[in-house]
Scaffold this active site. Sequence first.
Site, PDB file in Angstrom:
ATOM      1  N   ASN A  11       0.871  -1.179   0.000  1.00  0.00           N
ATOM      2  CA  ASN A  11       0.000   0.000   0.000  1.00  0.00           C
ATOM      3  C   ASN A  11       0.908   1.229   0.000  1.00  0.00           C
ATOM      4  O   ASN A  11       1.544   1.527   0.999  1.00  0.00           O
ATOM      5  CB  ASN A  11      -0.885  -0.045   1.256  1.00  0.00           C
ATOM      6  CG  ASN A  11      -1.715   1.205   1.428  1.00  0.00           C
ATOM      7  OD1 ASN A  11      -1.767   2.064   0.545  1.00  0.00           O
ATOM      8  ND2 ASN A  11      -2.371   1.313   2.571  1.00  0.00           N
ATOM      9  N   LYS A  13       0.002   4.242  -0.128  1.00  0.00           N
ATOM     10  CA  LYS A  13      -0.646   5.390   0.528  1.00  0.00           C
ATOM     11  C   LYS A  13      -0.500   6.638  -0.345  1.00  0.00           C
ATOM     12  O   LYS A  13      -0.539   6.517  -1.568  1.00  0.00           O
ATOM     13  CB  LYS A  13      -0.088   5.568   1.945  1.00  0.00           C
ATOM     14  CG  LYS A  13      -0.204   4.274   2.763  1.00  0.00           C
ATOM     15  CD  LYS A  13       0.053   4.449   4.233  1.00  0.00           C
ATOM     16  CE  LYS A  13      -0.097   3.109   4.939  1.00  0.00           C
ATOM     17  NZ  LYS A  13       0.052   3.202   6.384  1.00  0.00           N
ATOM     18  N   HIS A  97      -9.392   0.976   5.214  1.00  0.00           N
ATOM     19  CA  HIS A  97      -8.099   1.134   5.888  1.00  0.00           C
ATOM     20  C   HIS A  97      -8.278   2.016   7.126  1.00  0.00           C
ATOM     21  O   HIS A  97      -9.111   2.932   7.133  1.00  0.00           O
ATOM     22  CB  HIS A  97      -7.090   1.760   4.918  1.00  0.00           C
ATOM     23  CG  HIS A  97      -5.698   1.720   5.446  1.00  0.00           C
ATOM     24  ND1 HIS A  97      -5.226   2.652   6.344  1.00  0.00           N
ATOM     25  CD2 HIS A  97      -4.696   0.847   5.234  1.00  0.00           C
ATOM     26  CE1 HIS A  97      -3.969   2.343   6.650  1.00  0.00           C
ATOM     27  NE2 HIS A  97      -3.623   1.254   5.996  1.00  0.00           N
ATOM     28  N   GLU A  99      -6.677   4.398   8.183  1.00  0.00           N
ATOM     29  CA  GLU A  99      -6.526   5.839   7.922  1.00  0.00           C
ATOM     30  C   GLU A  99      -7.818   6.417   7.355  1.00  0.00           C
ATOM     31  O   GLU A  99      -8.163   7.578   7.604  1.00  0.00           O
ATOM     32  CB  GLU A  99      -5.316   6.083   6.999  1.00  0.00           C
ATOM     33  CG  GLU A  99      -4.019   5.886   7.781  1.00  0.00           C
ATOM     34  CD  GLU A  99      -2.858   5.312   6.990  1.00  0.00           C
ATOM     35  OE1 GLU A  99      -2.875   5.364   5.755  1.00  0.00           O
ATOM     36  OE2 GLU A  99      -1.916   4.793   7.634  1.00  0.00           O
ATOM     37  N   GLU A 169      -4.991  -5.163  10.646  1.00  0.00           N
ATOM     38  CA  GLU A 169      -3.974  -4.138  10.857  1.00  0.00           C
ATOM     39  C   GLU A 169      -4.235  -3.440  12.188  1.00  0.00           C
ATOM     40  O   GLU A 169      -5.046  -2.506  12.255  1.00  0.00           O
ATOM     41  CB  GLU A 169      -4.017  -3.107   9.723  1.00  0.00           C
ATOM     42  CG  GLU A 169      -3.734  -3.677   8.357  1.00  0.00           C
ATOM     43  CD  GLU A 169      -3.191  -2.615   7.394  1.00  0.00           C
ATOM     44  OE1 GLU A 169      -2.075  -2.805   6.905  1.00  0.00           O
ATOM     45  OE2 GLU A 169      -3.866  -1.611   7.163  1.00  0.00           O
ATOM     46  N   GLY A 175       2.788   2.207  10.917  1.00  0.00           N
ATOM     47  CA  GLY A 175       3.693   3.332  10.765  1.00  0.00           C
ATOM     48  C   GLY A 175       4.407   3.715  12.047  1.00  0.00           C
ATOM     49  O   GLY A 175       5.014   4.779  12.140  1.00  0.00           O
ATOM     50  N   SER A 215       3.759  -2.264  10.248  1.00  0.00           N
ATOM     51  CA  SER A 215       5.221  -2.313  10.392  1.00  0.00           C
ATOM     52  C   SER A 215       5.832  -3.665   9.982  1.00  0.00           C
ATOM     53  O   SER A 215       6.757  -4.141  10.634  1.00  0.00           O
ATOM     54  CB  SER A 215       5.634  -1.936  11.810  1.00  0.00           C
ATOM     55  OG  SER A 215       5.199  -0.618  12.116  1.00  0.00           O
TER      56      SER A 215
HETATM   57  P1  13P Z   1       3.268   0.325   7.724  1.00  0.00           P
HETATM   58  O1  13P Z   1       3.784  -0.947   7.086  1.00  0.00           O
HETATM   59  O2  13P Z   1       3.981   1.553   7.246  1.00  0.00           O
HETATM   60  O3  13P Z   1       3.155   0.213   9.198  1.00  0.00           O
HETATM   61  O4  13P Z   1       1.758   0.497   7.169  1.00  0.00           O
HETATM   62  C1  13P Z   1       0.890  -0.565   7.267  1.00  0.00           C
HETATM   63  C2  13P Z   1      -0.335  -0.226   6.513  1.00  0.00           C
HETATM   64  O5  13P Z   1      -1.100   0.614   6.909  1.00  0.00           O
HETATM   65  C3  13P Z   1      -0.579  -0.953   5.256  1.00  0.00           C
HETATM   66  O6  13P Z   1      -1.866  -0.727   4.777  1.00  0.00           O
END
Ligand code: 13P
Length: 252
Positions: A11, A13, A97, A99, A169, A175, A215
Amino acid sequence: MGKRNTLIAGNWKMHTTVVDGCRLAMEIAKACADYPDREVLLAPPFTILSEVSHVLKDSEIIVGCQNVCWEEQGAFTGEISPVMIKDAGAVAAIVGHSERRQIFGETDELINKRVKGAVKFGLLTILCIGETLDEREKGHTFEVLENQTRKGLAGVAAEEMARVVIAYEPVWAIGTGKTASKEQAQEAHAFIRGVLGQIYEKTIAEQTRILYGGSVKPTNVDELMAQPDIDGALVGGAALDAESFGRIVNFK
Ligand code: 13P
């Protein structure tokens, strides 16, 4: 039970413009070329879906988007339809997601509409679920996971589940550099699989892939993927680096 086909998804983002996104896709295609038995998906921003799909057309890597509307077309300012996604060469969509939930206030009801729309139009649909740190500390993890799974999949028929992937997740691991331990991740995945077995039936639960995200890095991917209920990864930061992502795809 036969092991489910592993899916490693990146992803991106809100990162990359045309030139650097195409370059990254090419580098990733090179880094993943030797592992055709693992399904690999890249989810770049909408603006470069076409270009990235084009760059990857001769590779085994599939392309997905990071969100999707449920309608084919119409007055939905700011939204992108499943038909447009497919027109751009993509075959998959990430939905719900954290976010989207946390920053943009997307509810389970809205996410469910997106899931049903994506599935209806034939997209491989990755439904993301996961608890916050506060919810985990209060002991609400399983309740949150069950709720998000049931609400997210409401109205999705058993035969449509072949096009659905769940991504666990934990919000506190996204992150932050904090990964769920392999035990925490396995426990959550087994729980989610149990919920799928209640909503549908055991065979559907056994066939549905559940990815871990939060992560994931070259240094922790091997132990996570060794867990019986972890069927792949949804990778954020490390998917922006071809060498790291290639190593993740090539987990041992
Ligand atoms: P990170 O791997 O940067 O923690 O992000 C995970 C994520 O949100 C994948 O959709």
